[in-house]
Design a protein around this motif. Structure first.
Motif, PDB file in Angstrom:
ATOM      1  N   ASP A  94      -7.944  -3.903   2.007  1.00 34.63           N
ATOM      2  CA  ASP A  94      -8.989  -3.000   1.556  1.00 34.63           C
ATOM      3  C   ASP A  94      -9.054  -2.994   0.032  1.00 34.63           C
ATOM      4  OD1 ASP A  94     -10.828  -1.031   1.064  1.00 34.63           O
ATOM      5  OD2 ASP A  94      -9.805   0.520   2.228  1.00 34.63           O
TER       6      ASP A  94
ATOM      7  N   GLU B   4      -5.331   7.072   3.337  1.00 35.70           N
ATOM      8  CA  GLU B   4      -6.720   7.351   3.681  1.00 35.70           C
ATOM      9  C   GLU B   4      -7.013   8.848   3.765  1.00 35.70           C
ATOM     10  OE1 GLU B   4      -9.841   6.303   7.243  1.00 35.70           O
ATOM     11  OE2 GLU B   4      -8.185   4.923   6.853  1.00 35.70           O
TER      12      GLU B   4
ATOM     13  N   ASN C  31      -7.956  10.356   0.404  1.00 29.55           N
ATOM     14  CA  ASN C  31      -8.885   9.578  -0.413  1.00 29.55           C
ATOM     15  C   ASN C  31      -9.959  10.414  -1.116  1.00 29.55           C
ATOM     16  OD1 ASN C  31     -10.690  10.153   1.616  1.00 29.55           O
ATOM     17  ND2 ASN C  31     -10.929   8.035   2.304  1.00 29.55           N
TER      18      ASN C  31
ATOM     19  N   ALA D 239      -9.460   0.427  -1.696  1.00 33.11           N
ATOM     20  CA  ALA D 239      -8.389   1.429  -1.636  1.00 33.11           C
ATOM     21  C   ALA D 239      -7.610   1.446  -2.944  1.00 33.11           C
ATOM     22  CB  ALA D 239      -7.456   1.116  -0.477  1.00 33.11           C
TER      23      ALA D 239
END
Length: 191
Positions: free
Chosen positions: A17, A26, A29, A20
Protein backbone atom coordinates in the motif's frame (compact mmCIF):
# COMPACT_ATOMS: atom_id res chain seq x y z
CA UNK A 1 1.88 -30.29 -0.42
CA UNK A 2 0.60 -28.62 2.74
CA UNK A 3 -0.06 -24.90 2.70
CA UNK A 4 0.77 -22.49 5.44
CA UNK A 5 -1.34 -19.34 5.12
CA UNK A 6 0.36 -16.16 6.30
CA UNK A 7 -1.67 -13.37 4.66
CA UNK A 8 -0.49 -10.76 7.17
CA UNK A 9 3.03 -11.05 5.70
CA UNK A 10 1.94 -9.86 2.25
CA UNK A 11 2.02 -6.18 3.14
CA UNK A 12 5.47 -6.64 4.70
CA UNK A 13 6.93 -8.51 1.73
CA UNK A 14 5.46 -6.27 -0.95
CA UNK A 15 5.00 -3.00 0.89
CA UNK A 16 1.73 -3.20 -1.06
CA UNK A 17 0.00 0.00 0.00
CA UNK A 18 2.01 2.97 -1.26
CA UNK A 19 -0.52 5.39 0.29
CA UNK A 20 -0.12 3.96 3.80
CA UNK A 21 2.06 5.87 6.19
CA UNK A 22 4.71 3.68 7.74
CA UNK A 23 3.76 2.57 11.25
CA UNK A 24 0.14 3.73 11.07
CA UNK A 25 -2.40 0.90 11.35
CA UNK A 26 -5.52 1.20 9.22
CA UNK A 27 -7.73 1.81 12.25
CA UNK A 28 -5.65 4.91 13.08
CA UNK A 29 -5.53 6.32 9.56
CA UNK A 30 -7.45 9.46 10.60
CA UNK A 31 -4.06 10.85 11.59
CA UNK A 32 -3.46 13.78 9.21
CA UNK A 33 -2.02 12.57 5.93
CA UNK A 34 -0.05 15.66 4.97
CA UNK A 35 3.57 15.18 4.01
CA UNK A 36 4.59 17.78 6.60
CA UNK A 37 3.08 15.73 9.43
CA UNK A 38 4.56 12.40 8.32
CA UNK A 39 7.53 11.69 10.58
CA UNK A 40 9.04 9.26 8.02
CA UNK A 41 9.72 6.82 10.86
CA UNK A 42 7.57 3.79 11.61
CA UNK A 43 7.90 4.31 15.38
CA UNK A 44 7.44 8.10 15.44
CA UNK A 45 4.41 7.78 13.12
CA UNK A 46 2.96 5.08 15.38
CA UNK A 47 3.13 7.30 18.46
CA UNK A 48 1.82 10.37 16.56
CA UNK A 49 -1.15 8.40 15.18
CA UNK A 50 -2.01 6.97 18.61
CA UNK A 51 -1.76 10.39 20.27
CA UNK A 52 -3.92 11.93 17.53
CA UNK A 53 -6.58 9.24 17.92
CA UNK A 54 -6.67 9.70 21.71
CA UNK A 55 -6.84 13.49 21.39
CA UNK A 56 -9.79 13.07 19.00
CA UNK A 57 -11.86 10.83 21.26
CA UNK A 58 -10.63 7.27 20.74
CA UNK A 59 -10.20 5.50 24.08
CA UNK A 60 -6.52 5.14 25.00
CA UNK A 61 -6.74 1.36 25.32
CA UNK A 62 -8.28 1.01 21.85
CA UNK A 63 -5.71 3.31 20.21
CA UNK A 64 -2.78 1.56 21.88
CA UNK A 65 -4.15 -1.86 20.96
CA UNK A 66 -4.46 -0.79 17.31
CA UNK A 67 -0.73 -0.01 17.27
CA UNK A 68 0.12 -2.92 19.61
CA UNK A 69 1.67 -0.59 22.16
CA UNK A 70 2.04 -2.64 25.32
CA UNK A 71 3.30 0.10 27.65
CA UNK A 72 4.07 3.83 27.57
CA UNK A 73 6.53 5.31 29.99
CA UNK A 74 7.82 8.84 30.44
CA UNK A 75 10.76 8.53 28.01
CA UNK A 76 10.25 5.14 26.37
CA UNK A 77 7.57 2.76 25.21
CA UNK A 78 7.13 -0.93 24.46
CA UNK A 79 5.33 -2.36 21.45
CA UNK A 80 5.01 -5.70 19.74
CA UNK A 81 7.19 -6.34 16.73
CA UNK A 82 4.72 -6.22 13.81
CA UNK A 83 6.71 -8.98 12.08
CA UNK A 84 7.87 -11.07 15.04
CA UNK A 85 10.53 -13.78 15.06
CA UNK A 86 8.51 -15.58 17.73
CA UNK A 87 5.39 -15.04 19.80
CA UNK A 88 5.96 -12.34 22.42
CA UNK A 89 8.66 -10.46 20.45
CA UNK A 90 8.78 -7.00 22.05
CA UNK A 91 10.47 -3.79 20.96
CA UNK A 92 11.54 -1.26 23.60
CA UNK A 93 12.17 2.26 22.30
CA UNK A 94 12.85 5.79 23.42
CA UNK A 95 10.40 8.38 22.09
CA UNK A 96 13.51 10.31 21.09
CA UNK A 97 14.31 9.69 17.41
CA UNK A 98 18.00 8.73 17.50
CA UNK A 99 20.03 6.06 15.75
CA UNK A 100 22.60 5.20 18.39
CA UNK A 101 22.68 4.13 22.01
CA UNK A 102 25.23 6.84 22.76
CA UNK A 103 22.74 9.49 21.57
CA UNK A 104 19.90 8.38 23.88
CA UNK A 105 19.34 10.93 26.65
CA UNK A 106 20.38 9.73 30.13
CA UNK A 107 16.87 9.53 31.61
CA UNK A 108 15.62 7.62 28.56
CA UNK A 109 18.57 5.21 28.67
CA UNK A 110 17.87 4.50 32.34
CA UNK A 111 14.18 3.96 31.69
CA UNK A 112 15.02 1.70 28.73
CA UNK A 113 17.00 -0.62 31.04
CA UNK A 114 14.25 -0.61 33.68
CA UNK A 115 11.75 -1.52 30.96
CA UNK A 116 14.08 -4.28 29.73
CA UNK A 117 13.96 -5.75 33.23
CA UNK A 118 10.17 -5.46 33.30
CA UNK A 119 9.94 -7.04 29.84
CA UNK A 120 12.03 -9.99 30.99
CA UNK A 121 9.75 -10.53 34.00
CA UNK A 122 6.59 -10.19 31.87
CA UNK A 123 7.83 -12.57 29.16
CA UNK A 124 8.87 -15.17 31.74
CA UNK A 125 5.52 -14.84 33.54
CA UNK A 126 3.32 -15.00 30.42
CA UNK A 127 5.20 -17.38 28.09
CA UNK A 128 7.62 -19.28 30.33
CA UNK A 129 10.40 -19.34 27.71
CA UNK A 130 13.60 -21.30 28.19
CA UNK A 131 15.56 -18.10 27.56
CA UNK A 132 15.29 -14.56 26.22
CA UNK A 133 17.40 -12.77 23.63
CA UNK A 134 17.76 -9.03 24.19
CA UNK A 135 19.65 -6.98 21.70
CA UNK A 136 20.25 -3.81 19.76
CA UNK A 137 21.17 -3.74 16.08
CA UNK A 138 22.94 -0.42 15.62
CA UNK A 139 23.02 0.46 11.94
CA UNK A 140 21.91 -1.30 8.79
CA UNK A 141 25.16 -3.28 8.51
CA UNK A 142 24.46 -4.70 11.99
CA UNK A 143 21.05 -5.94 10.90
CA UNK A 144 18.79 -3.05 11.89
CA UNK A 145 15.69 -3.14 9.71
CA UNK A 146 14.83 0.34 10.97
CA UNK A 147 18.22 1.90 11.53
CA UNK A 148 17.17 5.50 12.18
CA UNK A 149 15.29 4.88 15.45
CA UNK A 150 17.05 2.76 18.05
CA UNK A 151 15.04 -0.15 19.45
CA UNK A 152 15.85 -2.98 21.81
CA UNK A 153 14.49 -6.42 20.90
CA UNK A 154 13.21 -8.68 23.70
CA UNK A 155 12.66 -12.10 22.18
CA UNK A 156 11.47 -15.14 24.13
CA UNK A 157 13.14 -18.40 23.07
CA UNK A 158 12.45 -22.06 23.69
CA UNK A 159 14.73 -25.06 23.22
CA UNK A 160 14.08 -26.39 19.76
CA UNK A 161 12.20 -23.30 18.56
CA UNK A 162 14.40 -22.96 15.48
CA UNK A 163 13.03 -25.03 12.65
CA UNK A 164 13.39 -25.43 8.92
CA UNK A 165 10.60 -22.94 8.11
CA UNK A 166 12.72 -19.86 8.83
CA UNK A 167 15.75 -21.18 6.97
CA UNK A 168 14.20 -22.82 3.92
CA UNK A 169 10.89 -21.02 3.49
CA UNK A 170 11.70 -17.62 5.01
CA UNK A 171 8.51 -18.06 7.03
CA UNK A 172 7.90 -17.99 10.75
CA UNK A 173 5.17 -20.02 12.38
CA UNK A 174 3.41 -18.10 15.14
CA UNK A 175 0.73 -19.79 17.24
CA UNK A 176 -1.27 -16.67 18.15
CA UNK A 177 -2.29 -13.35 16.63
CA UNK A 178 -0.70 -10.06 17.63
CA UNK A 179 -3.95 -8.97 19.30
CA UNK A 180 -3.86 -12.04 21.58
CA UNK A 181 -0.17 -11.46 22.36
CA UNK A 182 -0.90 -7.77 23.08
CA UNK A 183 -3.68 -8.65 25.54
CA UNK A 184 -1.47 -11.18 27.34
CA UNK A 185 1.56 -8.88 27.66
CA UNK A 186 -0.35 -5.71 28.48
CA UNK A 187 -1.56 -7.15 31.79
CA UNK A 188 1.84 -7.43 33.54
CA UNK A 189 2.66 -3.83 32.61
CA UNK A 190 -0.54 -2.45 34.13
CA UNK A 191 0.59 -3.21 37.69
Amino acid sequence: MDRLWTPWRYSYITRSDPQARSGVPESLNAWPPSEAEDKHCVFCNMIAAVDYAIAHGMPREQAEQAAHIVYRGQHCFICLNAFPYSTGHLLLLPYQHVDSLAAVAGEAAQELMVLAQRAEVALREVYRPGGINMGLNLGEAAGAGIADHIHLHALPRWSGDTNFMTVTAETRVLPESLDVTWAKLRLPFKS
